[in-house]
Design a protein around this motif. Structure first.
Motif, PDB file in Angstrom:
ATOM      1  N   HIS A   1       0.833  -1.199   0.000  1.00 57.08           N
ATOM      2  CA  HIS A   1       0.000   0.000   0.000  1.00 57.08           C
ATOM      3  C   HIS A   1       0.873   1.256   0.000  1.00 57.08           C
ATOM      4  CE1 HIS A   1       0.561  -1.200   4.227  1.00 57.08           C
ATOM      5  NE2 HIS A   1       0.615   0.084   4.491  1.00 57.08           N
ATOM      6  N   ALA A   2       0.233   2.370  -0.304  1.00 56.19           N
ATOM      7  CA  ALA A   2       0.955   3.629  -0.482  1.00 56.19           C
ATOM      8  C   ALA A   2       1.615   4.104   0.804  1.00 56.19           C
ATOM      9  CB  ALA A   2      -0.006   4.699  -1.011  1.00 56.19           C
ATOM     10  N   ALA A   3       0.958   3.880   1.946  1.00 60.28           N
ATOM     11  CA  ALA A   3       1.539   4.337   3.210  1.00 60.28           C
ATOM     12  C   ALA A   3       2.865   3.638   3.490  1.00 60.28           C
ATOM     13  CB  ALA A   3       0.551   4.089   4.354  1.00 60.28           C
ATOM     14  N   ARG A   4       2.960   2.372   3.143  1.00 57.76           N
ATOM     15  CA  ARG A   4       4.213   1.651   3.374  1.00 57.76           C
ATOM     16  C   ARG A   4       5.306   2.155   2.436  1.00 57.76           C
ATOM     17  NH1 ARG A   4       3.678  -4.503   4.376  1.00 57.76           N
ATOM     18  NH2 ARG A   4       3.236  -3.616   6.430  1.00 57.76           N
ATOM     19  N   LEU A   5       4.958   2.436   1.183  1.00 61.03           N
ATOM     20  CA  LEU A   5       5.943   2.995   0.265  1.00 61.03           C
ATOM     21  C   LEU A   5       6.398   4.363   0.762  1.00 61.03           C
ATOM     22  CD1 LEU A   5       7.530   2.856  -2.350  1.00 61.03           C
ATOM     23  CD2 LEU A   5       5.526   3.773  -3.559  1.00 61.03           C
ATOM     24  N   ARG A   6       5.482   5.154   1.310  1.00 60.65           N
ATOM     25  CA  ARG A   6       5.844   6.460   1.852  1.00 60.65           C
ATOM     26  C   ARG A   6       6.830   6.307   3.009  1.00 60.65           C
ATOM     27  NH1 ARG A   6       1.228   7.731   3.506  1.00 60.65           N
ATOM     28  NH2 ARG A   6       0.489   8.455   1.474  1.00 60.65           N
ATOM     29  N   ASP A   7       6.607   5.317   3.855  1.00 62.73           N
ATOM     30  CA  ASP A   7       7.538   5.077   4.960  1.00 62.73           C
ATOM     31  C   ASP A   7       8.912   4.648   4.436  1.00 62.73           C
ATOM     32  OD1 ASP A   7       5.549   5.686   6.758  1.00 62.73           O
ATOM     33  OD2 ASP A   7       4.957   3.606   7.083  1.00 62.73           O
ATOM     34  N   LEU A   8       8.919   3.801   3.407  1.00 64.23           N
ATOM     35  CA  LEU A   8      10.184   3.356   2.844  1.00 64.23           C
ATOM     36  C   LEU A   8      10.968   4.514   2.234  1.00 64.23           C
ATOM     37  CD1 LEU A   8       9.061   0.043   1.077  1.00 64.23           C
ATOM     38  CD2 LEU A   8      10.354   0.257   3.201  1.00 64.23           C
ATOM     39  N   LEU A   9      10.247   5.490   1.680  1.00 65.05           N
ATOM     40  CA  LEU A   9      10.897   6.625   1.029  1.00 65.05           C
ATOM     41  C   LEU A   9      11.190   7.750   2.006  1.00 65.05           C
ATOM     42  CD1 LEU A   9       8.940   6.802  -2.351  1.00 65.05           C
ATOM     43  CD2 LEU A   9      10.981   5.505  -1.766  1.00 65.05           C
ATOM     44  N   GLY A  10      11.050   7.499   3.298  1.00 59.79           N
ATOM     45  CA  GLY A  10      11.380   8.513   4.290  1.00 59.79           C
ATOM     46  C   GLY A  10      10.379   9.635   4.394  1.00 59.79           C
ATOM     47  N   GLY A  11       9.110   9.379   4.062  1.00 56.60           N
ATOM     48  CA  GLY A  11       8.078  10.402   4.183  1.00 56.60           C
ATOM     49  C   GLY A  11       7.881  11.237   2.939  1.00 56.60           C
ATOM     50  N   SER A  12       8.523  10.885   1.836  1.00 57.92           N
ATOM     51  CA  SER A  12       8.340  11.638   0.591  1.00 57.92           C
ATOM     52  C   SER A  12       6.919  11.450   0.068  1.00 57.92           C
ATOM     53  CB  SER A  12       9.341  11.171  -0.467  1.00 57.92           C
ATOM     54  OG  SER A  12      10.676  11.356  -0.024  1.00 57.92           O
ATOM     55  N   LEU A  13       6.501  12.397  -0.775  1.00 56.17           N
ATOM     56  CA  LEU A  13       5.172  12.321  -1.365  1.00 56.17           C
ATOM     57  C   LEU A  13       5.048  11.065  -2.219  1.00 56.17           C
ATOM     58  CD1 LEU A  13       2.397  13.553  -2.058  1.00 56.17           C
ATOM     59  CD2 LEU A  13       3.531  14.751  -3.950  1.00 56.17           C
ATOM     60  N   VAL A  14       3.954  10.329  -2.030  1.00 56.25           N
ATOM     61  CA  VAL A  14       3.684   9.121  -2.812  1.00 56.25           C
ATOM     62  C   VAL A  14       2.323   9.285  -3.472  1.00 56.25           C
ATOM     63  CG1 VAL A  14       3.211   6.653  -2.719  1.00 56.25           C
ATOM     64  CG2 VAL A  14       5.109   7.596  -1.411  1.00 56.25           C
ATOM     65  N   ILE A  15       2.304   9.100  -4.763  1.00 60.05           N
ATOM     66  CA  ILE A  15       1.054   9.170  -5.526  1.00 60.05           C
ATOM     67  C   ILE A  15       0.508   7.756  -5.646  1.00 60.05           C
ATOM     68  CG2 ILE A  15       0.015   9.791  -7.734  1.00 60.05           C
ATOM     69  CD1 ILE A  15       2.334  11.792  -8.080  1.00 60.05           C
ATOM     70  N   ASP A  16      -0.709   7.563  -5.160  1.00 58.80           N
ATOM     71  CA  ASP A  16      -1.326   6.234  -5.171  1.00 58.80           C
ATOM     72  C   ASP A  16      -2.120   6.062  -6.452  1.00 58.80           C
ATOM     73  OD1 ASP A  16      -2.388   3.801  -4.650  1.00 58.80           O
ATOM     74  OD2 ASP A  16      -3.404   4.353  -2.786  1.00 58.80           O
ATOM     75  N   GLY A  17      -1.529   5.381  -7.424  1.00 64.75           N
ATOM     76  CA  GLY A  17      -2.217   5.151  -8.681  1.00 64.75           C
ATOM     77  C   GLY A  17      -3.228   4.042  -8.641  1.00 64.75           C
TER      78      GLY A  17
END
Length: 465
Positions: A254-270
């Motif tokens: 999910h997008a929240a986990r990708l955001r955590d992996l990227l250090g809080g960077s903006l993640v666009i959930d397609g």
């Protein structure tokens, strides 16, 4: 050692349950089926209760007090469940169905606080047997107390008899003193009266104030209760299992986990967009906002990496196509066409950007085919923006490694995009995984027609105008 994950917030728990609803539903269904099966196999049991009022035993007349002894109701409850009482109850029941030890497992005793009442409950497979068992235990308990009271009376009578004999001997020794003889004689008379009272008056151990009657319905849980228990248990187990699986899932999911992996960077959930181009419009908007360029600055260079097989390349092509639809000059530089010796020499530098792509607005460098971590990080550092694309099924480890490598180089991810699980287009065909892939690299694209193969690097995508 991987860092421990922070505790989940309530909103995150709700989101996890929503994502893993199939796990919860499956757990509930299994629990309901198990509860239904258990209810069909569970035999009906009945419980009957007899109520006993417990009286204290009269104290020793030589104790100097006439107050009754204080009862310890906890002790009395244990007496009811003792093997001695169970043996007597079995004799009263006249049945060899249960041993005394088995009978003790079927009886339970409670006592209301600040009372001298015992509630003796017995469980059996029929209501009549339950009532008979409760009454038998109540009667056996009182008989046990009567036996104890009789034993106490016998000891008191014997003690009184010994005292009387002592006084008679003393009376014989003091026969010369008339006053002493009279007092001793009077004491003997009083002891005889006490002895007579103990013989003629029975000590009261208590009585049954309410006999047990056969219950009309079983006390064991029926089907509705069992199903409710299965529903609640299955729901709790399903939620726990969903949280466990989500927390230990090695995929991004999910997008929240990708955001955590990227250090809080903006993640666009397609994955939540019905329009397949919308995530790329959003990405283009964020890139131009983060890195505005004038006509003389040259294009914005975007490094794109990710663990998705083939879909990262598709994301790059889609981003360029959306840029074309916005009347921007954009091109995709495929990592399969890059000259690695030029990369090692510092390409693309500012001079390369202004000379090769001076008329472009956006240049996307696809890093997915680069197996060398050093080259990948070097290219990423030379770009104005870094994007990471992944799907919900992508593994977390490659992304973590890439982010860690950038952190060493003091660069952060500018933007992340969670790609839909289904491909939007089939822009190219892909062959098998490239040998030596470390998980961050997509499958190698097969070049198109002969003209493209002869043109060589770099492949250029330009809008038709």
């Amino acid at each position: 050692m991987a860092p421990s994950q922070p505790p989940m917030r309530l909103t995150e728990v709700g989101e996890t349950i929503r994502r893993r609803w199939r796990v919860v539903v499956a757990s509930v269904l299994v629990a309901l089926m198990g509860a239904a099966g258990l209810s069909s196999l569970w035999p009906d049991e009945y419980t009957a209760t007899a109520i006993v009022s417990v009286s204290p035993i009269t104290p020793n007349p030589f104790g100097g007090t006439s107050a009754p002894q204080q009862l310890n109701m906890n002790t009395e409850q244990q007496v009811v469940r003792s093997t001695e009482v169970a043996t007597a109850a079995a004799e009263l029941l006249g049945s060899t169905r249960y041993t005394p030890r088995e009978l003790t497992t079927r009886v339970s005793v409670t006592s209301p606080s600040d009372s001298q009442i015992l509630q003796i409950a017995f469980t059996a497979n029929t209501g009549a047997r339950a009532a008979a068992g409760a009454n038998a235990f109540a009667a056996a308990y009182l008989d046990s107390r009567v036996a104890g009271a009789d034993e106490l009376a016998e000891r008191l009578i014997s003690a009184l008899e010994d005292r009387i004999n002592e006084l008679i001997e003393q009376q014989d020794d003091d026969a010369s003193e008339s006053l002493t003889a009279v007092a001793v004689q009077q004491q003997i008379i009083e002891l005889r009266q006490q002895q007579s009272s103990l013989v003629t008056v029975a000590l009261n151990p208590g009585r049954i104030i309410e006999s047990a009657t056969a219950p009309g319905s079983p006390s064991s849980p029926g089907l509705p209760v069992t199903l409710i228990g299965g529903l609640v248990g299955g729901l709790l187990a399903g939620i726990a299992l969903a949280l466990f699986r989500d927390r230990h899932d090695r995929r991004i999911t999910h997008a929240a986990r990708l955001r955590d992996l990227l250090g809080g960077s903006l993640v666009i959930d397609g994955t939540v967009e019905s329009d397949r181009d919308e995530p790329y419009r959003h990405a283009l908007l964020e890139l131009t906002r983060l890195h505005p360029r004038s006509g003389t600055d040259g294009p914005v260079l975007v490094a794109l990496a990710g663990p998705a097989d083939g879909q990262v390349y598709e994301a790059a092509t889609c981003l360029v196509e959306v840029a074309h639809s916005h009347r921007m000059r954009a091109r995709l530089i495929d990592s399969d066409r890059m000259d690695m010796s030029a990369v090692d020499a510092g390409w693309p530098g500012s001079a390369d950007v202004l000379s090769d792509w001076a008329s472009d607005d956006l240049v996307v460098l696809d890093l997915t085919m680069i197996t060398s971590r050093t080259r990948r990080i070097a290219l990423a550092r030379r770009c104005h923006a870094i994007m990471v694309a992944a799907t919900k099924r992508s593994r977390r480890k490659p992304v973590q490694e890439f982010v860690g490598q950038l952190a060493v180089a003091e660069r952060e991810i500018d933007l992340g995009i969670l790609l839909p699980a289904e491909r939007r287009t089939s822009a190219r065909e892909f062959s098998g995984p490239k040998a030596g892939s470390d998980g961050m690299h997509a499958r190698r694209p097969v070049p198109g027609d002969a003209a493209e193969r002869s043109t060589g690097w770099p492949a250029t995508i330009r809008p038709g105008r």
